[in-house]
Write a protein that holds these residues in place. Sequence first.
Motif, PDB file in Angstrom:
ATOM      1  N   TYR A 215       5.686 -10.067 -49.290  1.00  0.00           N
ATOM      2  CA  TYR A 215       5.735  -8.818 -48.535  1.00  0.00           C
ATOM      3  C   TYR A 215       4.356  -8.188 -48.347  1.00  0.00           C
ATOM      4  O   TYR A 215       4.116  -7.492 -47.358  1.00  0.00           O
ATOM      5  N   ASN A 216       3.433  -8.401 -49.285  1.00  0.00           N
ATOM      6  CA  ASN A 216       2.112  -7.777 -49.208  1.00  0.00           C
ATOM      7  C   ASN A 216       1.106  -8.581 -48.392  1.00  0.00           C
ATOM      8  O   ASN A 216      -0.086  -8.283 -48.410  1.00  0.00           O
ATOM      9  N   GLU A 217       1.599  -9.572 -47.686  1.00  0.00           N
ATOM     10  CA  GLU A 217       0.701 -10.418 -46.902  1.00  0.00           C
ATOM     11  C   GLU A 217       0.194  -9.703 -45.647  1.00  0.00           C
ATOM     12  O   GLU A 217      -0.798 -10.113 -45.049  1.00  0.00           O
ATOM     13  N   VAL A 218       0.893  -8.636 -45.257  1.00  0.00           N
ATOM     14  CA  VAL A 218       0.463  -7.831 -44.112  1.00  0.00           C
ATOM     15  C   VAL A 218       0.112  -6.437 -44.606  1.00  0.00           C
ATOM     16  O   VAL A 218       0.523  -6.027 -45.694  1.00  0.00           O
ATOM     17  N   PRO A 219      -0.642  -5.657 -43.852  1.00  0.00           N
ATOM     18  CA  PRO A 219      -0.978  -4.291 -44.268  1.00  0.00           C
ATOM     19  C   PRO A 219       0.276  -3.428 -44.428  1.00  0.00           C
ATOM     20  O   PRO A 219       1.309  -3.692 -43.798  1.00  0.00           O
ATOM     21  N   GLU A 220       0.183  -2.409 -45.270  1.00  0.00           N
ATOM     22  CA  GLU A 220       1.314  -1.496 -45.455  1.00  0.00           C
ATOM     23  C   GLU A 220       1.729  -0.894 -44.120  1.00  0.00           C
ATOM     24  O   GLU A 220       0.895  -0.493 -43.310  1.00  0.00           O
ATOM     25  N   GLY A 221       3.038  -0.864 -43.894  1.00  0.00           N
ATOM     26  CA  GLY A 221       3.577  -0.323 -42.657  1.00  0.00           C
ATOM     27  C   GLY A 221       3.739  -1.341 -41.544  1.00  0.00           C
ATOM     28  O   GLY A 221       4.338  -1.024 -40.513  1.00  0.00           O
ATOM     29  N   GLU A 222       3.241  -2.579 -41.752  1.00  0.00           N
ATOM     30  CA  GLU A 222       3.375  -3.623 -40.735  1.00  0.00           C
ATOM     31  C   GLU A 222       4.638  -4.445 -40.978  1.00  0.00           C
ATOM     32  O   GLU A 222       5.059  -4.662 -42.113  1.00  0.00           O
ATOM     33  N   LYS A 223       5.220  -4.921 -39.895  1.00  0.00           N
ATOM     34  CA  LYS A 223       6.431  -5.736 -39.998  1.00  0.00           C
ATOM     35  C   LYS A 223       6.067  -7.180 -40.318  1.00  0.00           C
ATOM     36  O   LYS A 223       4.949  -7.638 -40.032  1.00  0.00           O
ATOM     37  N   LEU A 233      16.357 -15.911 -43.743  1.00  0.00           N
ATOM     38  CA  LEU A 233      15.282 -15.261 -43.014  1.00  0.00           C
ATOM     39  C   LEU A 233      15.444 -13.743 -43.087  1.00  0.00           C
ATOM     40  O   LEU A 233      16.493 -13.199 -42.754  1.00  0.00           O
ATOM     41  N   GLU A 234      14.385 -13.070 -43.544  1.00  0.00           N
ATOM     42  CA  GLU A 234      14.384 -11.617 -43.679  1.00  0.00           C
ATOM     43  C   GLU A 234      13.378 -11.001 -42.719  1.00  0.00           C
ATOM     44  O   GLU A 234      12.323 -11.571 -42.448  1.00  0.00           O
ATOM     45  N   ILE A 235      13.712  -9.803 -42.244  1.00  0.00           N
ATOM     46  CA  ILE A 235      12.781  -8.971 -41.488  1.00  0.00           C
ATOM     47  C   ILE A 235      12.483  -7.762 -42.357  1.00  0.00           C
ATOM     48  O   ILE A 235      13.404  -7.083 -42.831  1.00  0.00           O
ATOM     49  N   ALA A 236      11.210  -7.505 -42.588  1.00  0.00           N
ATOM     50  CA  ALA A 236      10.832  -6.437 -43.506  1.00  0.00           C
ATOM     51  C   ALA A 236       9.623  -5.691 -42.969  1.00  0.00           C
ATOM     52  O   ALA A 236       8.958  -6.129 -42.024  1.00  0.00           O
ATOM     53  N   ILE A 237       9.355  -4.555 -43.574  1.00  0.00           N
ATOM     54  CA  ILE A 237       8.118  -3.808 -43.360  1.00  0.00           C
ATOM     55  C   ILE A 237       7.489  -3.616 -44.730  1.00  0.00           C
ATOM     56  O   ILE A 237       8.162  -3.157 -45.664  1.00  0.00           O
ATOM     57  N   ASN A 238       6.239  -3.969 -44.866  1.00  0.00           N
ATOM     58  CA  ASN A 238       5.569  -3.830 -46.153  1.00  0.00           C
ATOM     59  C   ASN A 238       5.587  -2.365 -46.591  1.00  0.00           C
ATOM     60  O   ASN A 238       4.986  -1.504 -45.950  1.00  0.00           O
ATOM     61  N   LYS A 239       6.328  -2.120 -47.682  1.00  0.00           N
ATOM     62  CA  LYS A 239       6.497  -0.767 -48.231  1.00  0.00           C
ATOM     63  C   LYS A 239       7.076   0.204 -47.205  1.00  0.00           C
ATOM     64  O   LYS A 239       6.758   1.412 -47.204  1.00  0.00           O
TER      65      LYS A 239
END
Length: 259
Positions: A215-223, A233-239
């Motif tokens: 999950y932390n592979e992208v900046p906070e707030g990015e999908k 398969l999951e769709i998430a937003i970092n934090k």
Amino acid sequence: MAIITLTTDLGYKDFYQAALKGSILSLMPQANIIDVTHSISAFNILQAAFVLKNAFPYFPKGTVHLIGIDSVYNENTRYLAVKYKDHFFVGSDNGIFSLMFEGNQPEEIVELNIMQDLKFLHFPLTDIFTKASCHIAAGGELKDIGIPVSGLEEKMTLHPVIEKDTIRGSVIYIDSFQNVITNISKELFNKVQQNRAFTLYFRKNETISQLSWHYNEVPEGEKLCLFGISNHLEIAINKGNASGLLGLHLGDIVRVEFK
């Protein structure tokens, strides 16, 4: 020490889950009771099956899993004890077993014939299910508490559809972090992808074209999208709240295109 897990829709507000645990400890004071969850939506066997299917493999073999979903007395519903992959499951034959086992056959199934205490007719969890679970946890055999049967109540889930270079799937679960989990498995994704590039399309014309490892592979707030612990398969937003911010809900369609 005997392990009995609990998966129910009883919630945490009322006394119901406390009564269930008390009834177990009254029969087996040394029982190690583990809550999988009591936050399943009322009567939602699809949700319960997804949660327990992904949780039980992490427990030791021989663990007993008591399932309290849609278990109120119904003359047309059987109460079962099931052995599957060296684990034991006690619950109503309302389709949840077929959803969890996904077409795989259990090693043993019995219809419980434990005498019903009429004062617990509306709450069999503290009576029949508790007695069956404690019997199994103590090393007892299934044949001593039920009649061998074959077959389970079948419930079907929506499966992803493959159309040439596209997988059409749907949202099947939203976890407490508001991560959105689809019915597209890692196995199916890899089978269709064959190392090709992809684009994941979902609501509000949003797209994602790269898999993340965490999950932390992208900046906070990015999908992002990734294959989580469920191997779906999951769709998430970092934090962030993916379900709310992206407008994704149970049953919504997602699409993966490969090229």
